[in-house]
Write a protein that holds these residues in place. Structure first.
Motif, PDB file in Angstrom:
ATOM      1  N   GLY A  28       0.987  -1.150  -0.038  1.00 16.43           N
ATOM      2  CA  GLY A  28      -0.094   0.052  -0.093  1.00 16.43           C
ATOM      3  C   GLY A  28       0.870   1.172   0.057  1.00 16.43           C
ATOM      4  O   GLY A  28       2.226   1.263  -0.201  1.00 16.43           O
ATOM      5  N   TYR A  29       0.410   2.414   0.278  1.00 12.41           N
ATOM      6  CA  TYR A  29       1.111   3.782   0.283  1.00 12.41           C
ATOM      7  C   TYR A  29       0.962   4.279   1.670  1.00 12.41           C
ATOM      8  O   TYR A  29      -0.161   4.307   2.123  1.00 12.41           O
ATOM      9  CB  TYR A  29       0.515   4.672  -0.806  1.00 12.41           C
ATOM     10  N   GLU A  30       2.172   4.319   2.159  1.00 11.64           N
ATOM     11  CA  GLU A  30       2.110   5.189   3.404  1.00 11.64           C
ATOM     12  C   GLU A  30       1.092   6.476   3.535  1.00 11.64           C
ATOM     13  O   GLU A  30       1.163   7.212   2.541  1.00 11.64           O
ATOM     14  CB  GLU A  30       3.483   5.505   3.827  1.00 11.64           C
ATOM     15  N   GLY A  31       0.447   6.269   4.766  1.00 11.82           N
ATOM     16  CA  GLY A  31      -0.489   7.664   4.652  1.00 11.82           C
ATOM     17  C   GLY A  31      -1.880   7.576   4.075  1.00 11.82           C
ATOM     18  O   GLY A  31      -2.616   8.336   4.583  1.00 11.82           O
ATOM     19  N   GLU A  32      -1.932   6.591   3.223  1.00 17.19           N
ATOM     20  CA  GLU A  32      -3.353   6.134   2.817  1.00 17.19           C
ATOM     21  C   GLU A  32      -4.227   5.449   4.084  1.00 17.19           C
ATOM     22  O   GLU A  32      -3.485   4.920   4.851  1.00 17.19           O
ATOM     23  CB  GLU A  32      -3.476   5.405   1.607  1.00 17.19           C
ATOM     24  N   SER A  33      -5.484   5.153   4.103  1.00 17.50           N
ATOM     25  CA  SER A  33      -6.103   4.482   4.732  1.00 17.50           C
ATOM     26  C   SER A  33      -5.846   2.846   4.626  1.00 17.50           C
ATOM     27  O   SER A  33      -5.511   2.444   3.846  1.00 17.50           O
ATOM     28  CB  SER A  33      -7.573   4.759   4.864  1.00 17.50           C
ATOM     29  N   ILE A  34      -5.650   2.392   6.064  1.00 15.67           N
ATOM     30  CA  ILE A  34      -5.637   0.745   5.712  1.00 15.67           C
ATOM     31  C   ILE A  34      -6.659   0.083   4.918  1.00 15.67           C
ATOM     32  O   ILE A  34      -6.386  -0.580   3.921  1.00 15.67           O
ATOM     33  CB  ILE A  34      -5.673   0.266   6.989  1.00 15.67           C
ATOM     34  N   ALA A  35      -7.943   0.710   4.870  1.00 16.80           N
ATOM     35  CA  ALA A  35      -9.037   0.251   3.948  1.00 16.80           C
ATOM     36  C   ALA A  35      -8.727   0.386   2.698  1.00 16.80           C
ATOM     37  O   ALA A  35      -9.094  -0.492   1.887  1.00 16.80           O
ATOM     38  CB  ALA A  35     -10.409   0.760   4.392  1.00 16.80           C
ATOM     39  N   SER A  36      -8.150   1.436   2.241  1.00 19.61           N
ATOM     40  CA  SER A  36      -7.945   1.823   0.890  1.00 19.61           C
ATOM     41  C   SER A  36      -6.981   0.805   0.478  1.00 19.61           C
ATOM     42  O   SER A  36      -7.016   0.321  -0.857  1.00 19.61           O
ATOM     43  CB  SER A  36      -7.345   3.211   0.910  1.00 19.61           C
ATOM     44  N   ALA A  37      -6.020   0.704   1.086  1.00 24.22           N
ATOM     45  CA  ALA A  37      -4.892  -0.557   0.865  1.00 24.22           C
ATOM     46  C   ALA A  37      -5.528  -1.694   0.595  1.00 24.22           C
ATOM     47  O   ALA A  37      -5.088  -2.581  -0.399  1.00 24.22           O
ATOM     48  CB  ALA A  37      -3.784  -0.463   1.700  1.00 24.22           C
ATOM     49  N   LEU A  38      -6.326  -2.145   1.665  1.00 25.45           N
ATOM     50  CA  LEU A  38      -7.026  -3.449   1.532  1.00 25.45           C
ATOM     51  C   LEU A  38      -7.852  -3.495   0.331  1.00 25.45           C
ATOM     52  O   LEU A  38      -8.060  -4.540  -0.542  1.00 25.45           O
ATOM     53  CB  LEU A  38      -7.764  -3.899   2.651  1.00 25.45           C
ATOM     54  N   HIS A  39      -8.762  -2.475   0.000  1.00 22.44           N
ATOM     55  CA  HIS A  39      -9.656  -2.570  -1.084  1.00 22.44           C
ATOM     56  C   HIS A  39      -8.675  -2.518  -2.356  1.00 22.44           C
ATOM     57  O   HIS A  39      -9.109  -3.358  -3.368  1.00 22.44           O
ATOM     58  CB  HIS A  39     -10.515  -1.154  -1.070  1.00 22.44           C
ATOM     59  N   ALA A  40      -7.709  -2.083  -2.490  1.00 24.44           N
ATOM     60  CA  ALA A  40      -6.945  -1.899  -3.750  1.00 24.44           C
ATOM     61  C   ALA A  40      -6.343  -3.316  -3.907  1.00 24.44           C
ATOM     62  O   ALA A  40      -6.160  -3.743  -5.029  1.00 24.44           O
ATOM     63  CB  ALA A  40      -5.624  -1.180  -3.629  1.00 24.44           C
ATOM     64  N   ALA A  41      -6.058  -4.026  -2.824  1.00 28.55           N
ATOM     65  CA  ALA A  41      -5.781  -5.571  -2.809  1.00 28.55           C
ATOM     66  C   ALA A  41      -6.743  -6.740  -2.985  1.00 28.55           C
ATOM     67  O   ALA A  41      -6.493  -7.725  -3.141  1.00 28.55           O
ATOM     68  CB  ALA A  41      -4.815  -5.830  -1.776  1.00 28.55           C
ATOM     69  N   GLY A  42      -7.834  -6.122  -3.289  1.00 33.87           N
ATOM     70  CA  GLY A  42      -9.143  -6.999  -3.377  1.00 33.87           C
ATOM     71  C   GLY A  42      -9.892  -7.460  -2.237  1.00 33.87           C
ATOM     72  O   GLY A  42     -10.776  -8.323  -2.284  1.00 33.87           O
ATOM     73  N   VAL A  43      -9.393  -6.970  -1.126  1.00 30.99           N
ATOM     74  CA  VAL A  43     -10.186  -7.371   0.027  1.00 30.99           C
ATOM     75  C   VAL A  43     -11.507  -6.511  -0.020  1.00 30.99           C
ATOM     76  O   VAL A  43     -11.523  -5.448   0.349  1.00 30.99           O
ATOM     77  CB  VAL A  43      -9.224  -7.147   1.164  1.00 30.99           C
ATOM     78  N   ARG A  44     -12.619  -7.129   0.250  1.00 29.38           N
ATOM     79  CA  ARG A  44     -13.828  -6.674   0.190  1.00 29.38           C
ATOM     80  C   ARG A  44     -14.450  -6.984   1.346  1.00 29.38           C
ATOM     81  O   ARG A  44     -15.623  -6.352   2.075  1.00 29.38           O
ATOM     82  CB  ARG A  44     -14.902  -7.107  -0.911  1.00 29.38           C
ATOM     83  N   ILE A  45     -14.321  -7.931   2.356  1.00 31.07           N
ATOM     84  CA  ILE A  45     -14.852  -8.351   3.480  1.00 31.07           C
ATOM     85  C   ILE A  45     -13.884  -7.787   4.779  1.00 31.07           C
ATOM     86  O   ILE A  45     -12.985  -8.213   4.822  1.00 31.07           O
ATOM     87  CB  ILE A  45     -15.149  -9.709   3.601  1.00 31.07           C
ATOM     88  N   MET A  46     -14.472  -6.762   5.590  1.00 31.40           N
ATOM     89  CA  MET A  46     -13.575  -6.285   6.501  1.00 31.40           C
ATOM     90  C   MET A  46     -14.056  -7.001   8.009  1.00 31.40           C
ATOM     91  O   MET A  46     -13.030  -7.149   8.619  1.00 31.40           O
ATOM     92  CB  MET A  46     -14.179  -5.041   6.945  1.00 31.40           C
ATOM     93  N   ARG A  47     -15.119  -7.611   8.107  1.00 34.90           N
ATOM     94  CA  ARG A  47     -15.549  -8.445   9.160  1.00 34.90           C
ATOM     95  C   ARG A  47     -16.919  -9.064   8.988  1.00 34.90           C
ATOM     96  O   ARG A  47     -17.462  -8.979   7.743  1.00 34.90           O
ATOM     97  CB  ARG A  47     -15.459  -7.562  10.596  1.00 34.90           C
ATOM     98  N   GLU A  48     -17.275  -9.777  10.114  1.00 31.49           N
ATOM     99  CA  GLU A  48     -18.662 -10.409   9.800  1.00 31.49           C
ATOM    100  C   GLU A  48     -19.345  -9.796  11.010  1.00 31.49           C
ATOM    101  O   GLU A  48     -19.005  -9.110  12.317  1.00 31.49           O
ATOM    102  CB  GLU A  48     -18.452 -11.815  10.488  1.00 31.49           C
ATOM    103  N   SER A  49     -20.789  -9.652  10.631  1.00 38.27           N
ATOM    104  CA  SER A  49     -21.873  -9.374  11.744  1.00 38.27           C
ATOM    105  C   SER A  49     -21.771 -10.149  12.798  1.00 38.27           C
ATOM    106  O   SER A  49     -21.380 -11.431  12.893  1.00 38.27           O
ATOM    107  CB  SER A  49     -23.115  -9.284  11.089  1.00 38.27           C
TER     108      SER A  49
END
Length: 101
Positions: A28-49
């Protein structure tokens, strides 16, 4: 698929860094949100209800909900949509409410 502009959050992407997500090394890129880096890597599920264990992805992306809570560097309940990425971070999917170690 990288989030580059946001209407509320102001973050600037710095140099490319590596971090670990659920045991896998990602970039990822330093300073971007962790979620942005995960999204760019194809991660769409952050957690479960909590009750029905249904997948949750990014929802508000401004730190107001709990859809993106994860464990970051052994600290549970971190809202990764507003937490800035740093080199070497260890990010893990959080199950349930999160427990301090």
């Amino acid at each position: 698929m990288r989030i580059e502009k946001h209407p509320i959050l102001d973050f600037k992407a710095g140099e490319k860094v590596t971090f670990t997500f659920d045991g896998k090394e990602l970039e990822g890129y330093e300073g971007e949100s962790i979620a942005s880096a995960l999204h760019a890597a194809g991660v769409r599920i952050m957690r479960e209800s909590g009750h029905l264990h249904r997948p949750r992805g990014l929802f508000c992306n401004i730190g107001n909900c709990s859809s993106c809570l994860m464990i970051v560097n052994d600290e549970p309940n971190v809202r990764v949509c507003i937490e800035k990425l740093q080199a070497g971070m260890i990010v893990e999917t959080q199950k349930g409410k999160g427990e301090l170690k």
